[in-house]
Design a protein around this motif. Structure first.
Motif, PDB file in Angstrom:
ATOM      1  N   UNK A 103     -26.669   6.748  40.858  1.00 15.94           N
ATOM      2  CA  UNK A 103     -26.179   5.450  41.547  1.00 15.94           C
ATOM      3  C   UNK A 103     -25.028   5.731  42.339  1.00 15.94           C
ATOM      4  N   UNK A 104     -24.302   6.858  41.904  1.00 19.59           N
ATOM      5  CA  UNK A 104     -23.028   7.199  42.843  1.00 19.59           C
ATOM      6  C   UNK A 104     -23.218   8.484  43.440  1.00 19.59           C
ATOM      7  N   UNK A 106     -24.073  10.383  46.899  1.00 22.47           N
ATOM      8  CA  UNK A 106     -23.941  10.277  48.338  1.00 22.47           C
ATOM      9  C   UNK A 106     -25.198  10.613  49.141  1.00 22.47           C
ATOM     10  N   UNK A 107     -26.223  11.270  48.485  1.00 22.13           N
ATOM     11  CA  UNK A 107     -27.132  11.464  49.066  1.00 22.13           C
ATOM     12  C   UNK A 107     -28.055  10.361  49.874  1.00 22.13           C
ATOM     13  N   UNK A 108     -28.998  10.548  50.702  1.00 20.87           N
ATOM     14  CA  UNK A 108     -29.623   9.562  51.367  1.00 20.87           C
ATOM     15  C   UNK A 108     -30.791   9.011  50.724  1.00 20.87           C
ATOM     16  N   UNK A 109     -31.768   9.630  50.404  1.00 25.01           N
ATOM     17  CA  UNK A 109     -33.154   9.154  49.753  1.00 25.01           C
ATOM     18  C   UNK A 109     -32.842   9.592  48.374  1.00 25.01           C
ATOM     19  N   UNK A 110     -33.725   8.480  47.641  1.00 23.75           N
ATOM     20  CA  UNK A 110     -33.683   8.500  46.028  1.00 23.75           C
ATOM     21  C   UNK A 110     -34.018   9.871  45.463  1.00 23.75           C
ATOM     22  N   UNK A 137     -34.831   2.272  25.384  1.00 28.59           N
ATOM     23  CA  UNK A 137     -35.155   2.653  26.673  1.00 28.59           C
ATOM     24  C   UNK A 137     -36.572   2.233  27.134  1.00 28.59           C
ATOM     25  N   UNK A 138     -37.104   2.018  28.436  1.00 34.28           N
ATOM     26  CA  UNK A 138     -36.076   2.504  29.527  1.00 34.28           C
ATOM     27  C   UNK A 138     -34.813   1.848  29.835  1.00 34.28           C
ATOM     28  N   UNK A 139     -34.046   2.310  30.443  1.00 28.77           N
ATOM     29  CA  UNK A 139     -32.839   1.766  31.231  1.00 28.77           C
ATOM     30  C   UNK A 139     -33.107   1.496  32.497  1.00 28.77           C
ATOM     31  N   UNK A 140     -32.777   0.105  32.749  1.00 26.72           N
ATOM     32  CA  UNK A 140     -32.960  -0.255  34.206  1.00 26.72           C
ATOM     33  C   UNK A 140     -31.567  -0.850  34.744  1.00 26.72           C
ATOM     34  N   UNK A 141     -31.449  -0.430  36.074  1.00 25.71           N
ATOM     35  CA  UNK A 141     -30.008  -0.818  36.424  1.00 25.71           C
ATOM     36  C   UNK A 141     -30.375  -0.996  38.267  1.00 25.71           C
ATOM     37  N   UNK A 142     -29.537  -1.705  38.670  1.00 24.41           N
ATOM     38  CA  UNK A 142     -29.388  -2.369  39.953  1.00 24.41           C
ATOM     39  C   UNK A 142     -28.339  -1.497  40.828  1.00 24.41           C
ATOM     40  N   UNK A 143     -28.574  -0.724  41.942  1.00 17.93           N
ATOM     41  CA  UNK A 143     -27.425  -0.391  42.700  1.00 17.93           C
ATOM     42  C   UNK A 143     -27.542  -0.346  44.016  1.00 17.93           C
ATOM     43  N   UNK A 144     -26.837   0.490  44.966  1.00 11.59           N
ATOM     44  CA  UNK A 144     -26.998  -0.056  46.336  1.00 11.59           C
ATOM     45  C   UNK A 144     -28.252   0.350  47.106  1.00 11.59           C
ATOM     46  N   UNK A 145     -28.879   1.323  46.029  1.00  9.73           N
ATOM     47  CA  UNK A 145     -30.284   1.951  46.788  1.00  9.73           C
ATOM     48  C   UNK A 145     -31.510   0.985  46.313  1.00  9.73           C
ATOM     49  N   UNK A 146     -31.298   0.024  45.582  1.00  6.30           N
ATOM     50  CA  UNK A 146     -32.232  -0.758  44.870  1.00  6.30           C
ATOM     51  C   UNK A 146     -32.440  -0.912  43.369  1.00  6.30           C
ATOM     52  N   UNK A 147     -33.498  -0.899  42.792  1.00  8.02           N
ATOM     53  CA  UNK A 147     -33.538  -0.707  41.112  1.00  8.02           C
ATOM     54  C   UNK A 147     -34.147   0.386  40.852  1.00  8.02           C
TER      55      UNK A 147
END
Length: 472
Positions: free
Chosen positions: A140-141, A143-147, A90-100
């Protein structure tokens, strides 16, 4: 035992955040020695650098750098779920619809197996065998709006022990589970920036002023507007007592309690309870040092260095396999013959888990000429496994689960053996309410009772053995 990880994070517009994170991780190196990593962002791009080994080994050539970087998080790991592999660092890093997003985790999720199975059934792909990746996928999954909402939504679905540092392109976020099993504190830099650290010693090394501890069930969000607190769950404090017995550095203060003062008091109480007669008091360095000084102070005996530690060998407790632990004991400790020869020696150690290390130490001292060896332990017997981030493995591997104190004494070969009583231990943390602490490894009183605390679900390699069975 299954612990140890350390997390660190910095938000600053003026300081070199990756360099501060590097120093912070070195201060937290005692919490994990298998792997480390640092993730940084400049607000638009995000990058992570990870590797196997100590912080200074992984970053011996270069510390991760990014022009205009202003947020960084870091991690030192001792594997509690998943093998000690580069893929699991770690750290784990991923990209998703809301960014990174990048995440570093200290602790163990007790319902990770259940959640992961559901995610896999819905088509989610996992690239590691660690429980921390479950949390990244939940974010990532969501459905809420803000991070912030996505993270809180995810936090409400997980159970167990977790202290998290999370980095987005413009925010540094910290979260602590409702039980507060593991420590996490906040510091303030001279430029108004903030630091998150598993222990206050991480703040000291980067010159950050201690602000406060992150509360159980609290998430803090740090951005250009400063620090904002969000309460995502009702606090049900169950701070791990082993932070004060062994894990934390003596110079740290956790939830208002000095680790050094706690360990010194453990030694004093031990001297009153054990009333052991001897010529000298020695410690098993370094974890037994402070308790040994407290014991010697109360007993009126000389505290001397009877065991010398090789400073270039890691902590035997957090070696990932028994064979490595056995070898590390021989490399790590050596008796001073002129100190122990002909003496009745009182040896102070923090705990006995499997008994193998204690047996080797007793034999070392006898071979060096000690007349008598009395083992005195600054914690009660460990008879139950931990599910909240400590590598106690299966209960059958815990010597106190299958043997009486007298049988343990015979097994390790000591002339006498004394453990600190549970009531005595509770009195050693006066700044904390014992009702708000976890003593489950001593009495089996687990703060979170659930079906996932079965041996199969608690298996360190749950996500690997299950896949092996599937492939057969």
């Amino acid at each position: 035992m299954k612990e140890e990880c350390g997390v660190f994070g910095v938000y600053s517009r003026e300081f070199n955040v990756s360099e501060l994170t590097y120093y912070g991780l070195i201060a937290l190196q005692h919490r994990g020695q298998e792997s480390t990593g640092i993730a940084v962002t400049d607000g638009a791009w995000m990058d992570v650098s990870r590797g196997m080994g100590l912080v200074r080994e992984v970053f011996r050539h270069q510390i991760p750098q990014m022009e205009n970087q202003y947020i960084a998080i870091g991690h030192v790991r001792y594997s509690t779920t998943g093998s000690s592999l580069l893929a699991n660092t770690q750290p784990l890093m991923v990209s998703y619809s809301g960014g990174k997003i990048a995440l570093a985790h200290n602790g163990n999720l007790t319902n990770a197996g259940e959640i992961r199975r559901k995610l896999e059934e819905s088509g989610t792909i996992f690239q590691t065998t660690i429980d921390s990746e479950v949390f990244v996928n939940l974010i990532a999954r969501s459905r809420k709006v803000t991070v912030e909402e996505k993270i809180i939504d995810s936090l409400k679905k997980i159970k167990g022990a977790y202290c998290l540092t999370i980095m987005t392109e413009d925010k540094l976020i910290g979260a602590r589970d409702p039980q507060g099993f593991r420590p996490l504190c906040i510091g303030r830099l001279e430029d108004g920036g903030y630091v998150l650290s598993s222990e206050s010693c991480g703040l000291d090394v980067v010159g950050a002023e201690f602000v406060r501890d992150v509360e159980p069930g609290e998430m803090v969000v740090i951005d250009e507007n400063g620090l904002e607190s969000h309460r995502f769950a009702k606090a049900k404090p169950s701070m791990c007592i082993f932070e004060f017995i062994y894990f934390a550095r003596p110079d740290s203060i956790i939830d208002g309690q000095s680790v050094h003062e706690s360990r010194f008091e453990m030694g004093r109480i031990l001297a009153k309870e054990a009333k052991c007669k001897g010529d000298i008091v020695i410690s098993v360095p370094d974890s037994g040092n402070v308790a040994a000084s407290g014991y010697a102070y109360e007993a009126g005996l000389p505290y001397v260095s009877g065991l010398i530690k090789n400073r270039y060998i890691g902590r035997t407790f957090i070696q990932p396999s028994q064979k490595q632990r056995d070898t590390a004991v021989k490399l790590k400790l050596n008796p001073v013959k002129s100190v122990v020869k002909g003496k009745s020696v009182i040896v102070i150690d923090d705990s006995i888990v499997r008994g193998t290390t204690s047996g080797k130490i007793v034999k070392m001292l006898r071979d060096a000429g000690a007349k008598e060896v009395h083992m005195v332990i600054s914690s009660p017997p460990i008879g139950f496994p931990c599910f909240y981030g400590i590598d106690t493995s299966a209960r059958k591997e815990l010597i106190a689960a299958t043997k009486t104190v007298e049988e343990i004494r015979e097994y390790i070969g000591a002339d006498s053996l004394h453990f600190l009583s549970l009531d005595g231990l509770k009195s050693c943390v006066p700044e904390l309410n014992p009702k708000n602490m976890c003593f489950a490894c001593f009495n089996g009183g687990y703060p979170i009772q659930q079906k996932t605390q079965s041996p199969a679900e608690a298996d360190k390699y749950i996500f690997e053995t299950r896949k092996k069975k599937t492939n057969c």
